[in-house]
Design a protein around this motif. Sequence first.
Motif, PDB file in Angstrom:
ATOM      1  N   THR A 164       0.823  -1.210   0.000  1.00 41.00           N
ATOM      2  CA  THR A 164       0.000   0.000   0.000  1.00 41.00           C
ATOM      3  C   THR A 164       0.853   1.255   0.000  1.00 41.00           C
ATOM      4  N   LEU A 165       1.919   1.268   0.802  1.00 38.51           N
ATOM      5  CA  LEU A 165       2.804   2.429   0.857  1.00 38.51           C
ATOM      6  C   LEU A 165       3.553   2.618  -0.460  1.00 38.51           C
ATOM      7  N   GLN A 166       3.980   1.515  -1.067  1.00 38.24           N
ATOM      8  CA  GLN A 166       4.665   1.603  -2.357  1.00 38.24           C
ATOM      9  C   GLN A 166       3.723   2.154  -3.428  1.00 38.24           C
ATOM     10  N   ILE A 167       2.515   1.602  -3.487  1.00 39.64           N
ATOM     11  CA  ILE A 167       1.538   2.047  -4.483  1.00 39.64           C
ATOM     12  C   ILE A 167       1.162   3.507  -4.252  1.00 39.64           C
ATOM     13  N   ALA A 168       0.976   3.886  -2.980  1.00 35.97           N
ATOM     14  CA  ALA A 168       0.615   5.268  -2.664  1.00 35.97           C
ATOM     15  C   ALA A 168       1.725   6.234  -3.060  1.00 35.97           C
ATOM     16  N   SER A 169       2.973   5.840  -2.847  1.00 33.59           N
ATOM     17  CA  SER A 169       4.107   6.707  -3.195  1.00 33.59           C
ATOM     18  C   SER A 169       4.185   6.928  -4.692  1.00 33.59           C
ATOM     19  N   TRP A 170       4.079   5.843  -5.463  1.00 31.89           N
ATOM     20  CA  TRP A 170       4.127   5.970  -6.920  1.00 31.89           C
ATOM     21  C   TRP A 170       2.906   6.728  -7.442  1.00 31.89           C
ATOM     22  N   THR A 171       1.750   6.496  -6.824  1.00 32.83           N
ATOM     23  CA  THR A 171       0.538   7.207  -7.239  1.00 32.83           C
ATOM     24  C   THR A 171       0.694   8.701  -7.023  1.00 32.83           C
ATOM     25  N   PHE A 172       1.224   9.087  -5.880  1.00 35.37           N
ATOM     26  CA  PHE A 172       1.447  10.504  -5.580  1.00 35.37           C
ATOM     27  C   PHE A 172       2.368  11.130  -6.625  1.00 35.37           C
ATOM     28  N   LEU A 173       3.422  10.410  -6.981  1.00 36.92           N
ATOM     29  CA  LEU A 173       4.377  10.918  -7.970  1.00 36.92           C
ATOM     30  C   LEU A 173       3.719  11.077  -9.338  1.00 36.92           C
ATOM     31  N   PHE A 174       3.007  10.052  -9.786  1.00 34.73           N
ATOM     32  CA  PHE A 174       2.376  10.105 -11.109  1.00 34.73           C
ATOM     33  C   PHE A 174       1.247  11.133 -11.152  1.00 34.73           C
ATOM     34  N   HIS A 175       0.532  11.304 -10.031  1.00 36.33           N
ATOM     35  CA  HIS A 175      -0.495  12.344  -9.981  1.00 36.33           C
ATOM     36  C   HIS A 175       0.144  13.724 -10.111  1.00 36.33           C
ATOM     37  N   ALA A 176       1.300  13.896  -9.466  1.00 34.62           N
ATOM     38  CA  ALA A 176       1.989  15.185  -9.543  1.00 34.62           C
ATOM     39  C   ALA A 176       2.447  15.476 -10.969  1.00 34.62           C
ATOM     40  N   LEU A 177       2.916  14.442 -11.661  1.00 34.20           N
ATOM     41  CA  LEU A 177       3.422  14.627 -13.019  1.00 34.20           C
ATOM     42  C   LEU A 177       2.297  14.766 -14.042  1.00 34.20           C
ATOM     43  N   PHE A 178       1.429  13.769 -14.072  1.00 33.75           N
ATOM     44  CA  PHE A 178       0.401  13.719 -15.123  1.00 33.75           C
ATOM     45  C   PHE A 178      -0.868  14.475 -14.737  1.00 33.75           C
ATOM     46  N   GLY A 179      -1.202  14.504 -13.445  1.00 32.82           N
ATOM     47  CA  GLY A 179      -2.408  15.195 -13.019  1.00 32.82           C
ATOM     48  C   GLY A 179      -2.326  16.685 -13.285  1.00 32.82           C
ATOM     49  N   ILE A 180      -1.192  17.295 -12.920  1.00 31.23           N
ATOM     50  CA  ILE A 180      -1.013  18.730 -13.153  1.00 31.23           C
ATOM     51  C   ILE A 180      -0.972  19.032 -14.653  1.00 31.23           C
ATOM     52  N   ALA A 181      -0.288  18.172 -15.411  1.00 34.96           N
ATOM     53  CA  ALA A 181      -0.203  18.372 -16.863  1.00 34.96           C
ATOM     54  C   ALA A 181      -1.586  18.285 -17.510  1.00 34.96           C
ATOM     55  N   LEU A 182      -2.388  17.318 -17.074  1.00 34.76           N
ATOM     56  CA  LEU A 182      -3.735  17.171 -17.631  1.00 34.76           C
ATOM     57  C   LEU A 182      -4.619  18.354 -17.245  1.00 34.76           C
ATOM     58  N   ALA A 183      -4.473  18.834 -16.009  1.00 35.56           N
ATOM     59  CA  ALA A 183      -5.260  19.988 -15.575  1.00 35.56           C
ATOM     60  C   ALA A 183      -4.926  21.207 -16.423  1.00 35.56           C
ATOM     61  N   TRP A 184      -3.659  21.401 -16.711  1.00 36.40           N
ATOM     62  CA  TRP A 184      -3.227  22.517 -17.544  1.00 36.40           C
ATOM     63  C   TRP A 184      -3.792  22.370 -18.959  1.00 36.40           C
ATOM     64  N   THR A 185      -3.773  21.135 -19.475  1.00 42.77           N
ATOM     65  CA  THR A 185      -4.289  20.877 -20.822  1.00 42.77           C
ATOM     66  C   THR A 185      -5.782  21.161 -20.912  1.00 42.77           C
ATOM     67  N   LEU A 186      -6.525  20.833 -19.861  1.00 39.52           N
ATOM     68  CA  LEU A 186      -7.976  20.992 -19.878  1.00 39.52           C
ATOM     69  C   LEU A 186      -8.426  22.408 -19.538  1.00 39.52           C
ATOM     70  N   SER A 187      -7.536  23.214 -18.964  1.00 38.71           N
ATOM     71  CA  SER A 187      -7.911  24.579 -18.599  1.00 38.71           C
ATOM     72  C   SER A 187      -7.962  25.466 -19.841  1.00 38.71           C
ATOM     73  N   GLY A 188      -8.602  26.609 -19.685  1.00 38.71           N
ATOM     74  CA  GLY A 188      -8.698  27.525 -20.817  1.00 38.71           C
ATOM     75  C   GLY A 188      -9.955  27.318 -21.642  1.00 38.71           C
ATOM     76  N   LYS A 189      -9.901  27.723 -22.872  1.00 40.56           N
ATOM     77  CA  LYS A 189     -11.078  27.667 -23.739  1.00 40.56           C
ATOM     78  C   LYS A 189     -11.482  26.223 -24.039  1.00 40.56           C
ATOM     79  N   PRO A 190     -12.812  25.927 -24.057  1.00 45.43           N
ATOM     80  CA  PRO A 190     -13.290  24.575 -24.357  1.00 45.43           C
ATOM     81  C   PRO A 190     -12.905  24.153 -25.769  1.00 45.43           C
ATOM     82  N   HIS A 191     -12.722  22.853 -25.938  1.00 41.97           N
ATOM     83  CA  HIS A 191     -12.382  22.283 -27.241  1.00 41.97           C
ATOM     84  C   HIS A 191     -12.922  20.854 -27.257  1.00 41.97           C
ATOM     85  N   PRO A 192     -13.433  20.371 -28.403  1.00 40.80           N
ATOM     86  CA  PRO A 192     -13.991  19.010 -28.447  1.00 40.80           C
ATOM     87  C   PRO A 192     -13.031  17.944 -27.922  1.00 40.80           C
TER      88      PRO A 192
END
Length: 222
Positions: A15-43
């Motif tokens: 659980t600790l291993q999975i949580a650590s990797w999840t936190f890392l991947f959320h920081a990398l991909f979650g922030i990037a996806l949020a940035w991609t989805l922000s701004g003007k709507p697009h299909p």
Amino acid sequence: MSVLEPWLWNPLVLTLQIASWTFLFHALFGIALAWTLSGKPHPLKGIVDIFITIPIVFPPIALGFLLLLLLGKNGILGAPLKEFGIEIVFAPLGVLIASFLAGLPLVVKPIQSALDEQDRIYSEASYVLGKGKFQTFYRVLLPSISKVIFSSLFLGLGRSFGEVGITLMLGGNIIGETDTMSLAIYNHAFSGETEKALVLCAVLGAFSLMVFGILRKMAYRN
């Protein structure tokens, strides 16, 4: 009763291993996806948004089953990956994917909202000063929403601690290999080992309270 006993130690470490990797991947991909989805709507943004939001509105066990069909040894993605020796289903990698997907909406959506609420004056001023889009995002926008980012990451982490449905389908609940703390609680409760289930609940509850405490501290921090 020792903390080194396999019934407690193995799920805790996983659980600790999975949580650590999840936190890392959320920081990398979650922030990037949020940035991609922000701004003007697009299909295209709408389609990506749907896939990110699915874990919130779709039953986890049903989502896990669909991912099992997709990533299994005979699945569209699972079959070619198996040729390269990459095992996802009934392996720790499947547990990680389940944890990542379950918490992703809790990371992406708040950060996306925070980015959309930012005053465009700051971005425009950065562009006037000769900064590019990425530099503006990294040096101007991210620091201004750092509190939201960390809160979202810990929300995703808390969700990963309690993930069961998707993990059960992708990980297979293999004792000593893919049974996380939440699944171990289910296993011991189902087999009538109430004392062990209570100990696991206490340990998992301690981690949950820690996450809750961090979130409260961030909420009241100026």
